[in-house]
Design a protein around this motif. Structure first.
Motif, PDB file in Angstrom:
ATOM      1  N   VAL A  13     177.514   9.469  80.689  1.00 38.91           N
ATOM      2  CA  VAL A  13     177.644   8.413  81.691  1.00 38.91           C
ATOM      3  C   VAL A  13     179.023   7.764  81.620  1.00 38.91           C
ATOM      4  O   VAL A  13     179.692   7.540  82.633  1.00 38.91           O
ATOM      5  N   GLU A  22     175.559   5.234  88.176  1.00 36.20           N
ATOM      6  CA  GLU A  22     174.901   6.065  87.168  1.00 36.20           C
ATOM      7  C   GLU A  22     173.539   6.512  87.695  1.00 36.20           C
ATOM      8  O   GLU A  22     172.818   5.734  88.305  1.00 36.20           O
ATOM      9  N   LEU A  24     169.907   7.504  86.625  1.00 37.29           N
ATOM     10  CA  LEU A  24     169.073   7.319  85.439  1.00 37.29           C
ATOM     11  C   LEU A  24     167.622   7.594  85.768  1.00 37.29           C
ATOM     12  O   LEU A  24     167.203   7.552  86.907  1.00 37.29           O
ATOM     13  N   TYR A  32     171.394   1.562  79.946  1.00 36.86           N
ATOM     14  CA  TYR A  32     171.601   0.354  80.742  1.00 36.86           C
ATOM     15  C   TYR A  32     172.555  -0.647  80.098  1.00 36.86           C
ATOM     16  O   TYR A  32     173.343  -1.286  80.762  1.00 36.86           O
ATOM     17  N   ARG A  39     173.132  -5.659  85.246  1.00 39.49           N
ATOM     18  CA  ARG A  39     172.968  -4.386  85.941  1.00 39.49           C
ATOM     19  C   ARG A  39     172.301  -4.594  87.304  1.00 39.49           C
ATOM     20  O   ARG A  39     171.369  -5.382  87.436  1.00 39.49           O
ATOM     21  N   VAL A  41     170.345  -2.615  90.279  1.00 35.59           N
ATOM     22  CA  VAL A  41     169.595  -1.368  90.438  1.00 35.59           C
ATOM     23  C   VAL A  41     169.024  -1.268  91.847  1.00 35.59           C
ATOM     24  O   VAL A  41     168.387  -2.206  92.334  1.00 35.59           O
ATOM     25  N   ASN A  72     177.098  -3.400  86.270  1.00 37.26           N
ATOM     26  CA  ASN A  72     176.872  -1.965  86.443  1.00 37.26           C
ATOM     27  C   ASN A  72     175.951  -1.736  87.633  1.00 37.26           C
ATOM     28  O   ASN A  72     175.018  -2.506  87.856  1.00 37.26           O
ATOM     29  N   TYR A  74     173.294   0.941  89.483  1.00 34.60           N
ATOM     30  CA  TYR A  74     172.442   2.098  89.194  1.00 34.60           C
ATOM     31  C   TYR A  74     171.610   2.481  90.414  1.00 34.60           C
ATOM     32  O   TYR A  74     171.269   1.639  91.245  1.00 34.60           O
ATOM     33  N   GLN A  76     167.958   4.309  90.869  1.00 36.25           N
ATOM     34  CA  GLN A  76     166.841   4.733  90.030  1.00 36.25           C
ATOM     35  C   GLN A  76     165.619   5.105  90.852  1.00 36.25           C
ATOM     36  O   GLN A  76     165.323   4.462  91.869  1.00 36.25           O
TER      37      GLN A  76
END
Length: 211
Positions: A13, A22, A24, A32, A39, A41, A72, A74, A76
């Motif tokens: 990553v 990313e 995941l 994470y 983060r 998401v 970050n 993400y 998911q």
């Protein structure tokens, strides 16, 4: 991700996605926290949607680049377990997780997308989060208005701070599991709790008996 190229998922990553998105699943959640940043998401069903997943990732890249070093981003898979855990609704749900011990959640309530993500709306929401202008999301039951007329004051997650931590009151609260209420010992305990509440409701104003 292939073990031949990178020894760990974390290394992969960091090497392949230094700031944008990313990919995941729920088995690599330890990734994470590797940058020690909040983060963001986007939860959405990803199974058998390879092309759509790539399109979503490309759309999220601009969000990741804009907030590089601040949080970050993400993408998911919202599998059934995740849907139950966060009460996800619609095609996608965008949620930001803070860095405090409770991992506070900040949820974008509007519909996120139909055929594509509204990146501008998510960007604006994320900016407000970083400026401390977004209210924390609390998963909570609603208070039944009929219960407010009872001597025992009903408390749910979103009213807990207001009721239980009221500095002007002495608050006694009973924690219980609704599924256990039907058992005789729990039922008897609740009856006794109501007796206590009736006594204090009739004799003082600065004591709250809650559950």
């Amino acid at each position: 991700y292939t073990p031949e190229k990178n020894k760990t998922m974390r290394g992969f990553v960091i090497a392949e996605y230094p700031y944008d998105v990313e990919f995941l699943n729920d088995k690599v959640e330890t990734v994470y926290s590797y940058r020690n940043l909040p983060r963001a998401v986007l939860f959405t069903p990803l199974v058998n949607r390879t092309k759509e997943v790539l399109d979503l990732a490309l759309q999220l890249k601009s969000l990741g680049k804009k907030f590089k070093g601040k949080l970050n981003v993400y993408l998911q898979d919202a599998d059934p377990k995740m849907v139950r855990k966060y009460k996800l609704q619609g095609n996608a749900t965008f949620m930001i997780f803070g860095l405090d011990k409770e991992n506070s959640k900040y949820r974008f309530e509007a519909k996120v997308f139909t055929d594509k993500i509204d990146v501008d709306a998510l960007t604006e929401f994320t900016q407000r989060f970083l400026e401390g202008r977004v209210q924390r999301y609390i998963r909570s039951a609603e208070v039944n208005k009929d219960d407010l007329e009872e001597p025992v004051y009903p408390v749910v997650a979103k009213t807990f701070e207001q009721v239980v931590n009221d500095p002007k009151k002495h608050v006694f609260i009973r924690f219980y599991d609704k599924m256990m209420q039907r058992f005789n010992d729990q039922f008897q305990m609740r009856k006794e709790w109501f007796k206590v509440a009736k006594h204090y409701v009739n004799n003082t104003r600065d004591v709250v008996i809650a559950e």
